[in-house]
Design an enzyme around this catalytic site. Structure first.
Site, PDB file in Angstrom:
ATOM      1  N   GLU A 108      -7.036  10.992 -13.533  1.00  0.00           N
ATOM      2  CA  GLU A 108      -7.339  10.841 -12.397  1.00  0.00           C
ATOM      3  C   GLU A 108      -6.553  12.235 -11.522  1.00  0.00           C
ATOM      4  O   GLU A 108      -6.932  13.115 -10.714  1.00  0.00           O
ATOM      5  CB  GLU A 108      -7.019   9.718 -11.575  1.00  0.00           C
ATOM      6  N   GLU A 116       0.637  -1.214   0.013  1.00  0.00           N
ATOM      7  CA  GLU A 116      -0.152  -0.091   0.098  1.00  0.00           C
ATOM      8  C   GLU A 116       0.730   1.209   0.047  1.00  0.00           C
ATOM      9  O   GLU A 116       1.857   1.366   0.702  1.00  0.00           O
ATOM     10  CB  GLU A 116      -0.869  -0.113   1.191  1.00  0.00           C
ATOM     11  N   ASP A 145      -4.421   1.461  -9.463  1.00  0.00           N
ATOM     12  CA  ASP A 145      -5.851   1.084  -9.404  1.00  0.00           C
ATOM     13  C   ASP A 145      -6.284   0.775 -10.934  1.00  0.00           C
ATOM     14  O   ASP A 145      -6.939  -0.216 -11.347  1.00  0.00           O
ATOM     15  CB  ASP A 145      -6.670   2.074  -8.855  1.00  0.00           C
ATOM     16  N   GLY A 205     -16.331   5.422  -2.428  1.00  0.00           N
ATOM     17  CA  GLY A 205     -15.568   5.667  -1.437  1.00  0.00           C
ATOM     18  C   GLY A 205     -15.325   4.734  -0.462  1.00  0.00           C
ATOM     19  O   GLY A 205     -15.121   4.884   0.791  1.00  0.00           O
ATOM     20  N   ASP A 244       2.981   2.448  -4.681  1.00  0.00           N
ATOM     21  CA  ASP A 244       2.879   2.375  -6.313  1.00  0.00           C
ATOM     22  C   ASP A 244       3.639   3.477  -6.858  1.00  0.00           C
ATOM     23  O   ASP A 244       4.344   3.644  -7.671  1.00  0.00           O
ATOM     24  CB  ASP A 244       1.524   1.962  -6.826  1.00  0.00           C
ATOM     25  N   SER A 258     -11.786   1.604  -5.619  1.00  0.00           N
ATOM     26  CA  SER A 258     -11.252   2.212  -6.880  1.00  0.00           C
ATOM     27  C   SER A 258     -12.560   2.238  -8.048  1.00  0.00           C
ATOM     28  O   SER A 258     -12.220   1.849  -9.059  1.00  0.00           O
ATOM     29  CB  SER A 258     -10.345   1.475  -7.466  1.00  0.00           C
ATOM     30  N   SER A 259     -13.709   2.704  -7.325  1.00  0.00           N
ATOM     31  CA  SER A 259     -14.367   2.702  -8.435  1.00  0.00           C
ATOM     32  C   SER A 259     -14.269   4.006  -9.663  1.00  0.00           C
ATOM     33  O   SER A 259     -14.829   3.829 -10.596  1.00  0.00           O
ATOM     34  CB  SER A 259     -15.959   3.539  -7.834  1.00  0.00           C
ATOM     35  N   SER A 260     -13.330   4.781  -8.754  1.00  0.00           N
ATOM     36  CA  SER A 260     -12.933   5.969  -9.804  1.00  0.00           C
ATOM     37  C   SER A 260     -12.104   5.500 -11.001  1.00  0.00           C
ATOM     38  O   SER A 260     -12.170   5.605 -12.226  1.00  0.00           O
ATOM     39  CB  SER A 260     -12.484   7.101  -9.234  1.00  0.00           C
TER      40      SER A 260
HETATM   41  C1  GLA Z   1      -5.215   5.036  -3.905  1.00  0.00           C
HETATM   42  C2  GLA Z   1      -4.375   5.314  -5.228  1.00  0.00           C
HETATM   43  C3  GLA Z   1      -3.520   4.146  -5.454  1.00  0.00           C
HETATM   44  C4  GLA Z   1      -2.583   3.695  -4.342  1.00  0.00           C
HETATM   45  C5  GLA Z   1      -3.209   3.417  -3.072  1.00  0.00           C
HETATM   46  C6  GLA Z   1      -2.654   3.240  -2.120  1.00  0.00           C
HETATM   47  O1  GLA Z   1      -5.970   3.885  -4.161  1.00  0.00           O
HETATM   48  O2  GLA Z   1      -5.249   5.502  -6.437  1.00  0.00           O
HETATM   49  O3  GLA Z   1      -2.438   4.560  -6.611  1.00  0.00           O
HETATM   50  O4  GLA Z   1      -1.715   4.603  -4.321  1.00  0.00           O
HETATM   51  O5  GLA Z   1      -4.292   4.605  -3.166  1.00  0.00           O
HETATM   52  O6  GLA Z   1      -1.768   2.175  -2.296  1.00  0.00           O
END
Ligand code: GLA
Length: 391
Positions: free
Chosen positions: A162, A36, A173, A124, A39, A128-130
């Site tokens: 994004e 986490e 994501d 939310g 990336d 990662s809905s976006s």
């Molecule tokens: C969000 C970001 C990702 C990643 C995570 C944390 O989901 O969109 O790129 O950095 O947070 O790991």
């Protein structure tokens, strides 16, 4: 479950625009097993696409305007494709406008189209809905106008969309939404974008998400600030150790040697990143060997780091993780995604899920007065065309 949303979206499209859609696209949300906030720090991550999706129905409309309907919100946007796109006040529209901007900036030619979309991904919740919105929308335009954009470039352009909206996110994501494969996790090298699939076999453990139902409103500014702090830390590391070009070249000892020249926050962020990069390698090996207890232990360590060093947790998420730590049936748990709310990801012994779920629902309600939401995870395919439309 997805049949319902596909049917609903296609039927609405037909009713509104008077014909069946030319293309139907399914674009998934994602989970992340471990890795986490690394990336954008040149680390490795271990995400997977899930069977919660956004369904899009598309047809060309032979004009210079696109009509886009968010079915779940009962809202519509009209985009004049001859004009320069600008950020709007309506949040969901910006992800799509960002995609249009990407296409325009990169010189792709396309014309007007109609689009209806509807989702089963909770918004939310850190799923990662976006990214699903950006990548599914782009995938559909690509298919409709035969733009020949490669899947990895769809992910990269989605990420840029994004950024335009305001979150300076990494690639995890969008990459997992596009490249996901059923029953596989993807180990992504976020520096080179090389990737490999690993079997998502958790033996006698089930993957369950607990949604804190806390929406991450703090997320954008805090996220961008974390990223900046990491950049600051890396610059100090590079200055002192010329052999370092990214966090992956860096040992914890090197970070510790520079504690005095880093602000306390920058020091904590760098320590987390270096340890998290190491944890992903260990976790991936543990998954391959079927050592799920080891994988789970690493997940607990990640949570502790996200909470104390990276400081992206909140009381509710800490409660959810601390609670299950005392349960023998739960071998791993941590907050998932950007943080400040959303879900925890948990490995729970099969057969014991219901007991854990009901204990936690009660405990959480008593502690915070909030209803816990629960999702059993199935690992699914990345963004794709849905071929058989039943009208
Ligand atoms: C969000 C970001 C990702 C990643 C995570 C944390 O989901 O969109 O790129 O950095 O947070 O790991």
């Amino acid at each position: 479950m997805n049949d319902v949303v596909i049917q609903k979206t296609s039927a609405f499209f037909q009713e509104k625009f008077g014909s069946t859609p030319e293309k139907v696209v399914l674009s998934p949300g994602r989970i992340n097993i471990i890795g986490e906030h690394i990336d954008y720090n040149d680390g490795y991550v271990l995400p997977a696409a899930i069977d919660k999706i956004i369904c899009f129905a598309f047809s060309k409309n032979n004009s210079n305007e696109s009509n886009i309907i968010a079915l779940d919100l009962n809202e519509e946007m009209v985009v004049d494709l001859t004009a320069k796109v600008r950020l709007s006040e309506v949040v969901w529209t910006n992800y799509l406008l960002g995609v249009v901007k990407q296409l325009q900036d990169n010189g792709f030619n396309f014309e007007g189209f109609n689009c209806v979309f509807s989702s089963t991904i909770p918004v939310g919740s850190g799923l990662s809905s976006s990214a699903a919105l950006e990548c599914g929308f782009l995938y559909g335009i690509n298919a409709l106008f035969q733009l020949q954009i490669k899947p990895v470039d769809i992910a990269l352009m989605g990420q840029k969309a994004e950024h335009w909206v305001g979150i300076n996110c990494g690639i995890m994501d969008q990459f997992s939404s596009v490249m996901g494969l059923e029953n596989q996790v993807i180990k992504i090298d976020c520096k080179t974008l090389e990737f490999e699939y690993h079997k998502a076999d958790f033996n006698e453990y089930a993957l369950i998400l607990f949604d804190s139902n806390v929406k991450h409103s703090l997320m954008t500014s805090a996220y961008n600030q974390r990223r900046q702090q990491c950049e600051e830390g890396l610059a100090i590391l590079k200055n002192n150790f010329p052999e370092i070009s990214s966090f992956r070249d860096c040992s914890l000892e090197q970070v510790q040697q520079l504690q005095n020249v880093m602000s306390p926050n920058v020091f904590k962020r760098c320590s987390f990143v270096v340890k998290e990069i190491q944890r992903v390698a260990l976790a991936c090996a543990a998954l391959d060997q079927g050592a799920i207890e080891t994988l789970g232990q690493l997940m607990f360590e990640t949570h502790a780091g996200l909470s104390k060093e990276y400081e992206v947790s909140c009381d509710e998420l800490d409660y959810l993780v601390d609670f299950v730590k005392n349960e023998k049936a739960v071998v791993g748990s941590r907050l998932m995604g950007g943080g400040f709310g959303g879900c925890t990801i948990n490995l729970i012994k099969k057969g014991e899920e219901e007991t854990i779920k009901s204990k936690l629902v009660q405990g959480y309600k008593t502690a915070f007065g909030i209803d816990l939401k629960i999702y059993d995870v199935k690992i699914g395919n990345g963004t794709s065309l849905y071929e058989t439309i039943v009208s």
